[in-house]
Scaffold this active site. Structure first.
Site, PDB file in Angstrom:
ATOM      1  N   MET A   1      -2.148   3.936   1.522  1.00 43.67           N
ATOM      2  CA  MET A   1      -1.263   3.483   0.453  1.00 43.67           C
ATOM      3  C   MET A   1      -1.415   4.423  -0.727  1.00 43.67           C
ATOM      4  SD  MET A   1       0.471   1.021   1.366  1.00 43.67           S
ATOM      5  CE  MET A   1       0.539   0.762   3.113  1.00 43.67           C
ATOM      6  N   CYS A   2      -0.328   4.963  -1.169  1.00 46.61           N
ATOM      7  CA  CYS A   2      -0.543   6.161  -1.937  1.00 46.61           C
ATOM      8  C   CYS A   2       0.674   6.626  -2.700  1.00 46.61           C
ATOM      9  CB  CYS A   2      -0.940   7.285  -0.989  1.00 46.61           C
ATOM     10  SG  CYS A   2      -2.083   6.765   0.274  1.00 46.61           S
ATOM     11  N   GLY A   3       0.468   7.720  -3.416  1.00 47.81           N
ATOM     12  CA  GLY A   3       1.560   8.415  -4.057  1.00 47.81           C
ATOM     13  C   GLY A   3       1.691   9.807  -3.457  1.00 47.81           C
TER      14      GLY A   3
END
Lengths: 309, 445, 227
Positions: A1-3
């Protein structure tokens, strides 16, 4: 889960600012991923040599006279550019596997972050602004690059668990989402002889693409088949020597925004990441469609391994 | 020959341990109806539970506190991390989310009355906030669910806390089509649904997916409610370490972890019995995540799923929880599954203690129904008093244990106050097997 | 006209200020500059004020809006006007996924395109999209009207309840239990009113209406594949 962020320059006069722009984009994505950050930059070609980016938990000892010792093993001249916990070695073309073997012997604690003619990867645990600062990412020049901020889901918060993942020469990948069949796939790929170093789901995604390409698929074909073989949620941004590509899973509920002008193509998990790019007000901004492969290349006539599909 | 036959010993009929009578009955039911079994209640199968733990009371090495005389506090504050107005409770036992729709209006009122009298909070459910419920609950937690039935900013601002429901112990990862749950007029209106239809519900939230999005959702809810009230994140227990860590990273004030014995909501029996973790096994990993992130006690942990007694409360707290929530037990305290309705349970083809078709609206006790005649059977004032009494008893029980272990506050209970009766419980709770200093997985042995 | 610089003064101050405007306010017109894709801009408003956002926003712009008119002179991120109760939200550019999700009332106008899951679980809101919408739009939509002047993506109206869907262009595919329905005079009237209010240059007669076949309302094992 990230950018995720990515920037592909069409106008090479922006090349000296690539690192600066990517750093700004990366820091904006801190909320999506405070655990670790990483960036892959395609910089100057190293004149027929292979750039090998290494990381060490103990750079002071590991990097001391490393080029010299490695050069002796390879019987060649190796150069070395240290950057905090990372160092970039230039080894003669075709000698990467020999260098990998030698490194395992002379510096067992160093880890290979990337290899390629242009690619350098820097990644560490910590807030994106701190990671960017320690490697002085904003000073890097290049033609394109991708970056990642990580909120770890199920695997460890470590340097090796940080993205981007290097998947083959001059290839790298970042991921937002969560794969649900990575354990079975990891076992299968390891049986096939693919080296997978972590329990991270993204590395399996990256290794899967490498494996497909090793078996003759183009990057585009590998991305297409990932839609069949990878289960779960993913937005991937991949980098190659000449370009970068984007693909989202068929459900496509992890965010993705793209912008294109005459000067660049940019990717962000959120529009926020793109707001400081030059001319963004007039850019074409859109969201990539689900289960669709996108690819941009510097190469007017891309080879089969570069071509999208 | 005939005479000989009479003398041969006969093989007795043997029931299969695999194809049991209940299994065969279920096969026949599925074959006849073409639909899976739906019911309320949590897992009925036997799983390792708090009963498999014992407390080590004080003797000579430690000194107990005098029962009823020497202070043993029970208060707890939830939501101290970011909220301007954390929830202060007199007891660490809260009432879990159960919807108006699942429960009757008088039942919701009774929950509010009982909980308020005991100094604790109640929680709405899938279907919005009713005035009765708000009016009778001194502290009300408003659930924010994937369906968003009845969701509106006015009610959101009336809440004392907001609980973002990611999952429930009865069905972590579930949603889908809760067939067979019929919607009555008032419930249909509150949920903007056609009346008389089956209940369908989504498994993911409609406007976010994953912890990185959740962080932004939490920001929005805080902005709408002026950062006043705590925001809980509730998950069904499956990967408690990661889910707790990610809720914290997304900005939760409180993590609610619901084990597989929990659940009053209707869902597939196969889901209830085959998905999720026993409540006992999810506490230590969740606490470990909080400790690893340095926020244990700053982000509070509420445990639910099969809490029945003060001993259960004390054990959950000893393992590191800050509070517990009860659902099924509260319904029983109100009068659910009471033997006085046995004749009516028989008519429904069930019996006292086994009645779990709460979604069908025929509850003889008048609790899980929207039928006005049945609902009228429950006197909310009396039922509320029963709930208050039960909450008080559980609190006294937990205090008794805490004092015996030498603690002046329930929160000072610790894992070292416990031992385990079984290997399973020892492994799951990470406390030593009784009489030893060893538990499975412990290093150094 | 009051101007609020979001970059200089921060989100908390913006929402606190806008939320504190009572229905009797005389400061009815607000301008937000430097939104820079920020999240949760102008959320939870409850007064008949007009807010103009000068640029693009992130997630949940105008979330849970009541009474206010919020105009975005740019594009919006995921969940614009999510759970709106009343008022209007007008987006000059495009909208990301979940536009108008779970909205109970009011009017959402998107002058560009809307991405996937537009109007997901909508509960009474009216949404008019001048351009196209993405896949899984109006999933489990319960009530209200979704008007699309362009094309609709895959699985339009999957598991639909009683929301009305009007599409002028093509529909890539219909979701489970969503069917084309007869356009009756009352529907043309509803549509005309919405198009007028949304400033959309389209004639109601060009649209097709889609709605629930109501086959999934009560379980039948013969429909099990649709679940």
């Amino acid at each position: 889960m990230c950018g995720i962020v990515g920037l592909f320059l069409k106008d090479q006069s922006l090349a000296p600012q690539l690192g600066n722009m990517l750093t700004d984009m990366l820091i904006t994505m801190t909320d999506r991923g405070p655990d670790s950050a990483g960036i892959a930059v395609y910089g100057e070609e190293s004149g027929g040599k292979t750039k090998v980016t290494l990381q060490s938990p103990n750079p002071k000892d590991d990097f001391a006279s490393l080029a010299e010792e490695l050069g002796q093993h390879l019987g060649a001249v190796v150069s070395q550019t240290d950057n905090d916990t990372h160092t970039v070695l230039d080894v003669p073309a075709g000698q990467f596997e020999a260098a990998r073997a030698a490194l395992a012997e002379i510096r067992p604690s160093v880890r290979i972050m990337s290899r390629g003619e242009m690619l350098e990867i820097y990644k560490e645990v910590g807030l994106p602004k701190d990671v960017a600062a320690r490697f002085d990412i904003s000073s890097l020049s290049g033609t394109h690059g991708i970056g990642h901020t990580r909120m770890a889901t199920e695997s460890a918060v470590t340097t090796m668990g940080a993205h981007p993942f290097n998947t083959g020469p001059d290839q790298c990948l970042v991921h937002n989402g969560s794969l649900s069949n990575h354990n079975s796939l990891r076992r299968k790929l390891r049986r096939e002889g693919v080296v997978i170093q972590t329990e991270n789901d993204t590395e399996v995604g990256a290794a899967y693409l490498t494996w497909k390409m090793m078996n003759g698929a183009s990057l585009g074909e590998a991305l297409e088949s990932s839609l069949e073989d990878l289960d779960g949620f993913f937005t991937f941004v991949v980098g190659t020597k000449d370009g970068f590509g984007v693909v989202r899973d068929p459900i496509a509920c992890k965010p993705a925004v793209m912008a294109e002008t005459d000067q660049y193509v940019a990717f962000g998990s959120e529009y926020r990441a793109l707001v400081n790019l030059p001319g963004i007000e007039d850019a074409r901004v859109w969201e990539p469609e689900p289960a669709t492969v996108y690819f941009w290349s510097h190469n007017d006539s891309p080879t089969t391994t570069e071509k999208a599909a | 020959m005939k005479d000989m036959d009479d003398q041969i010993p006969r093989t007795l009929p043997i029931q299969s341990a695999t194809f049991t009578n209940p299994i065969n009955a279920e096969i026949r039911r599925a074959a006849a109806t073409g639909i899976y079994d739906i019911r309320g209640g949590g897992a009925k199968r036997k799983v390792p539970h708090f009963d498999d733990l014992l407390f080590l009371g004080a003797s000579v090495s430690r000194y107990p506190l005098e029962g009823y005389r020497e202070r043993c506090d029970t208060s707890v504050t939830l939501g101290t991390r970011f909220a301007k107005k954390p929830i202060e409770l007199d007891i660490p036992i809260t009432i879990a989310g159960m919807s108006f729709g699942a429960l009757s209006g008088p039942a919701k009122e009774a929950l509010g009355r009982g909980a308020s009298a005991a100094g604790t909070s109640t929680t709405t459910g899938d279907g919005g906030m009713t005035p009765e419920e708000r009016g009778h609950s001194s502290k009300l937690v408003y659930q924010y669910l994937p369906s968003r039935y009845g969701m509106n900013p006015n009610d959101l601002r009336k809440a004392d806390a907001i609980e973002i429901v990611v999952g429930q112990g009865a069905k972590p990862g579930g949603g889908g089509m809760l067939l067979g749950q019929k919607i009555s007029d008032r419930v249909a209106e509150m949920r903007t649904l056609p009346k008389g239809i089956d209940q369908r519900s989504a498994c993911r939230h409609p406007d976010w997916t994953g912890p990185d999005d959740l962080e932004i959702k939490i920001l929005e809810l805080r902005e709408i409610t002026d950062w006043q009230v705590p925001i809980y994140v509730k998950v069904g227990a499956t990967r408690p370490y990661y889910d707790t860590a990610l809720a914290v990273k997304a900005g939760a004030d409180v993590v609610v972890m619901d084990g597989m014995q929990g659940g009053t909501a209707a869902t597939q029996d196969v889901f209830i019995e085959h998905v999720g973790l026993p409540t006992l096994s999810c506490i230590r990993p969740a606490v470990q995540a909080l400790q690893d992130l340095g926020v244990h006690r700053e982000v509070q942990l509420v445990i639910s799923g099969g809490i029945r007694t003060g001993a259960d409360v004390a054990k959950a707290l000893a393992l590191g929880a800050d509070a517990v929530a009860i659902g099924t037990a509260a319904l029983v305290a109100l009068g659910d599954n009471d033997p006085k309705w046995e004749a009516e349970y028989q008519k429904l083809g069930t019996t006292t203690g086994a009645y779990d078709d709460w979604h069908e609206g025929q509850d003889p006790a008048g609790i899980t129904t929207q039928d006005p005649d049945l609902a009228a059977r429950l006197n909310p004032v009396e039922a509320g008093r029963r709930l208050r009494n039960y909450l008080k008893v559980m609190t006294l029980e937990a205090q008794t244990i805490a004092r015996a272990c030498g603690h002046n506050h329930l929160h000072n209970l610790e894992p070292e106050d416990l031992c385990a009766l079984t290997m399973e419980a020892a492994a799951m709770a990470r406390v030593p097997l009784a009489g030893t200093s060893w538990y499975p997985g412990k290093e150094g042995f | 006209m009051q101007t609020y610089d979001l970059e200089a003064n921060g989100l908390r101050g913006l929402n606190a200020t806008l939320q504190s405007q009572s229905t009797e306010t005389n400061q009815t017109s607000w301008e937000v500059v430097n939104p820079k894709g920020s999240h949760a801009i102008a959320v939870g408003l409850d007064a008949p004020i007009e807010v103009t956002v000068k640029g693009s926003t992130g997630y949940y712009c105008a979330g849970m809006n009541q009474q206010a008119t919020v105009k975005v002179e740019g594009s919006v991120g995921p969940g614009v006007a999510e759970n709106m109760m009343s008022g209007q939200v007008i987006v000059d550019g495009d909208a990301s996924q979940y536009a108008g999700a779970t909205g109970h009332g009011g009017l959402l106008v998107i002058k560009g395109n809307a991405s996937s899951r537009c109007g997901i679980s909508m509960k009474g809101i009216d949404i008019v999209v001048h351009g196209n919408i993405g896949h899984m739009s109006a999933f489990m939509a319960q009530a209200g009207n979704l008007v699309v002047c362009g094309d609709a993506g895959d699985a339009l109206g999957d598991s639909l309840y009683e929301a009305r869907l009007f599409v002028r262009g093509s529909v890539k595919s219909l979701g489970a239990d969503c069917v084309e329905k007869e356009m009756r005079p009352e529907h043309l009237e509803i549509l005309k009113d919405l198009l007028d209010r949304a400033g959309a240059d389209a004639s109601p007669e060009e649209f097709k209406r889609y709605g629930s076949a109501r086959q999934l309302y009560n379980f039948d094992v013969d429909n099990a594949a649709a679940y």
